[in-house]
Design an enzyme around this catalytic site. Structure first.
Site, PDB file in Angstrom:
ATOM      1  N   LYS A 108      20.069  20.757  -0.723  1.00  0.00           N
ATOM      2  CA  LYS A 108      19.064  22.197  -0.534  1.00  0.00           C
ATOM      3  C   LYS A 108      19.944  23.144  -1.243  1.00  0.00           C
ATOM      4  O   LYS A 108      21.258  23.251  -1.201  1.00  0.00           O
ATOM      5  CB  LYS A 108      19.244  22.555   1.136  1.00  0.00           C
ATOM      6  CG  LYS A 108      18.087  21.646   1.715  1.00  0.00           C
ATOM      7  CD  LYS A 108      18.000  22.252   3.210  1.00  0.00           C
ATOM      8  CE  LYS A 108      17.189  21.605   4.168  1.00  0.00           C
ATOM      9  NZ  LYS A 108      17.454  21.595   5.682  1.00  0.00           N
ATOM     10  N   ARG A 158      10.359  23.638  18.789  1.00  0.00           N
ATOM     11  CA  ARG A 158       9.522  25.041  19.160  1.00  0.00           C
ATOM     12  C   ARG A 158       8.024  24.510  18.955  1.00  0.00           C
ATOM     13  O   ARG A 158       7.144  25.142  19.737  1.00  0.00           O
ATOM     14  CB  ARG A 158       9.937  25.931  17.698  1.00  0.00           C
ATOM     15  CG  ARG A 158      10.925  26.589  17.787  1.00  0.00           C
ATOM     16  CD  ARG A 158      11.318  26.967  16.351  1.00  0.00           C
ATOM     17  NE  ARG A 158      11.558  25.894  15.541  1.00  0.00           N
ATOM     18  CZ  ARG A 158      12.508  26.136  14.280  1.00  0.00           C
ATOM     19  NH1 ARG A 158      12.715  27.032  13.761  1.00  0.00           N
ATOM     20  NH2 ARG A 158      12.888  24.695  13.848  1.00  0.00           N
ATOM     21  N   SER A 160      14.871  30.113  10.438  1.00  0.00           N
ATOM     22  CA  SER A 160      15.624  30.750   9.333  1.00  0.00           C
ATOM     23  C   SER A 160      14.563  30.830   7.992  1.00  0.00           C
ATOM     24  O   SER A 160      14.947  31.967   7.560  1.00  0.00           O
ATOM     25  CB  SER A 160      16.686  29.678   8.973  1.00  0.00           C
ATOM     26  OG  SER A 160      17.495  29.528   9.914  1.00  0.00           O
ATOM     27  N   HIS A 185      18.581  30.259  17.418  1.00  0.00           N
ATOM     28  CA  HIS A 185      19.521  29.287  17.436  1.00  0.00           C
ATOM     29  C   HIS A 185      20.848  29.756  18.514  1.00  0.00           C
ATOM     30  O   HIS A 185      21.395  28.899  19.347  1.00  0.00           O
ATOM     31  CB  HIS A 185      20.662  29.212  15.925  1.00  0.00           C
ATOM     32  CG  HIS A 185      20.057  28.691  14.929  1.00  0.00           C
ATOM     33  ND1 HIS A 185      19.847  29.613  13.697  1.00  0.00           N
ATOM     34  CD2 HIS A 185      19.400  27.682  14.623  1.00  0.00           C
ATOM     35  CE1 HIS A 185      19.265  28.864  12.684  1.00  0.00           C
ATOM     36  NE2 HIS A 185      18.932  27.660  13.351  1.00  0.00           N
TER      37      HIS A 185
HETATM   38  P1  ADP Z   1      17.874  21.652  10.464  1.00  0.00           P
HETATM   39  O1  ADP Z   1      17.875  22.147   9.012  1.00  0.00           O
HETATM   40  O2  ADP Z   1      18.711  20.729  10.987  1.00  0.00           O
HETATM   41  O3  ADP Z   1      16.612  21.701  11.365  1.00  0.00           O
HETATM   42  P2  ADP Z   1      17.976  24.561  11.514  1.00  0.00           P
HETATM   43  O4  ADP Z   1      19.167  25.618  11.611  1.00  0.00           O
HETATM   44  O5  ADP Z   1      16.806  24.906  11.099  1.00  0.00           O
HETATM   45  O6  ADP Z   1      18.359  23.287  11.049  1.00  0.00           O
HETATM   46  O7  ADP Z   1      17.823  24.287  13.006  1.00  0.00           O
HETATM   47  C1  ADP Z   1      18.667  23.887  14.018  1.00  0.00           C
HETATM   48  C2  ADP Z   1      18.211  23.289  15.369  1.00  0.00           C
HETATM   49  O8  ADP Z   1      17.727  24.666  15.975  1.00  0.00           O
HETATM   50  C3  ADP Z   1      16.876  22.739  15.551  1.00  0.00           C
HETATM   51  O9  ADP Z   1      16.864  21.809  16.459  1.00  0.00           O
HETATM   52  C4  ADP Z   1      15.877  23.677  15.593  1.00  0.00           C
HETATM   53  O10 ADP Z   1      14.626  23.023  16.064  1.00  0.00           O
HETATM   54  C5  ADP Z   1      16.362  24.588  16.281  1.00  0.00           C
HETATM   55  N1  ADP Z   1      15.886  25.872  16.403  1.00  0.00           N
HETATM   56  C6  ADP Z   1      15.979  26.696  15.243  1.00  0.00           C
HETATM   57  N2  ADP Z   1      15.120  27.660  15.741  1.00  0.00           N
HETATM   58  C7  ADP Z   1      14.772  27.740  17.077  1.00  0.00           C
HETATM   59  C8  ADP Z   1      14.130  28.541  17.841  1.00  0.00           C
HETATM   60  N3  ADP Z   1      13.543  29.602  17.565  1.00  0.00           N
HETATM   61  N4  ADP Z   1      13.827  27.991  19.366  1.00  0.00           N
HETATM   62  C9  ADP Z   1      14.441  26.897  19.647  1.00  0.00           C
HETATM   63  N5  ADP Z   1      15.126  26.190  18.497  1.00  0.00           N
HETATM   64  C10 ADP Z   1      15.356  26.563  17.445  1.00  0.00           C
END
Ligand code: ADP
Length: 165
Positions: A46, A96, A134, A22
């Protein structure tokens, strides 16, 4: 001369917890846009590990060094409606894997239909971060693994405390 309008992007996510992945997207997004609004999406269906307040407090510390990054949260509203409220012209998301692509493609098209003036902008994950999510972090930390190269030490500490309770 016409006044230049600020280019604002909303970067929405669960950030439960915030990871190095992030932070990488935020850092790179802050170089592309005049302002990035990191917006925690509150999803009542969630069961999160960290409360909204914990995520806000942690991200506040982690994002302090970026002068053009703001922090917020939203709930019970569509992302595009929230983005309009913030006067954003872009939604920033990270990519990703192929699985990410399928989900993001659907969301981007739906959002485009709802708000044609807002573009979804994707940033490819950086090398070494493509496996990072996460949920992976929660799994590793819940079993006593190290958060090195996954999350900042501050996040590791708070997540470990949560699992101890
Ligand atoms: P959501 O539940 O909305 O997907 P996340 O917190 O899991 O929320 O992710 C938010 C954004 O960050 C998403 O677009 C996700 O693809 C991106 N993201 C999370 N981890 C990575 C990573 N390691 N590399 C690139 N983008 C990431």
């Amino acid at each position: 001369m016409a006044k230049k309008t600020k280019k604002i992007a909303v970067y929405p996510g669960s950030f439960d917890p915030p990871t190095d992945g992030h932070l990488n997207i935020i850092e790179r997004g802050a170089k592309l846009f005049d302002e990035v609004v990191v917006a925690i999406a509150v999803n009542s269906s969630k069961k999160p590990l960290l409360t909204i307040q914990e995520r806000l407090d942690t991200l506040k510390v982690l994002l302090k060094k970026h002068r053009n990054v703001r922090l917020d949260f939203f709930e019970n509203k569509l992302l595009v409606h929230y983005a309009r409220e913030k006067k954003a012209t872009a939604i920033l998301r990270g990519l990703r894997t192929v699985q990410d692509y399928e989900y993001e493609f659907q969301m981007a098209l739906a959002n485009k239909q709802l708000a044609p003036e807002i573009e979804t902008v994707f940033m490819m994950t950086d090398s070494g971060l493509s496996h990072l999510s996460s949920s992976l972090v929660k799994e590793i930390l819940s079993l006593g693994g190290s958060g090195k190269n996954l999350v900042p030490p501050l996040v590791e500490k708070i997540v470990h405390q949560k699992f101890k309770k």
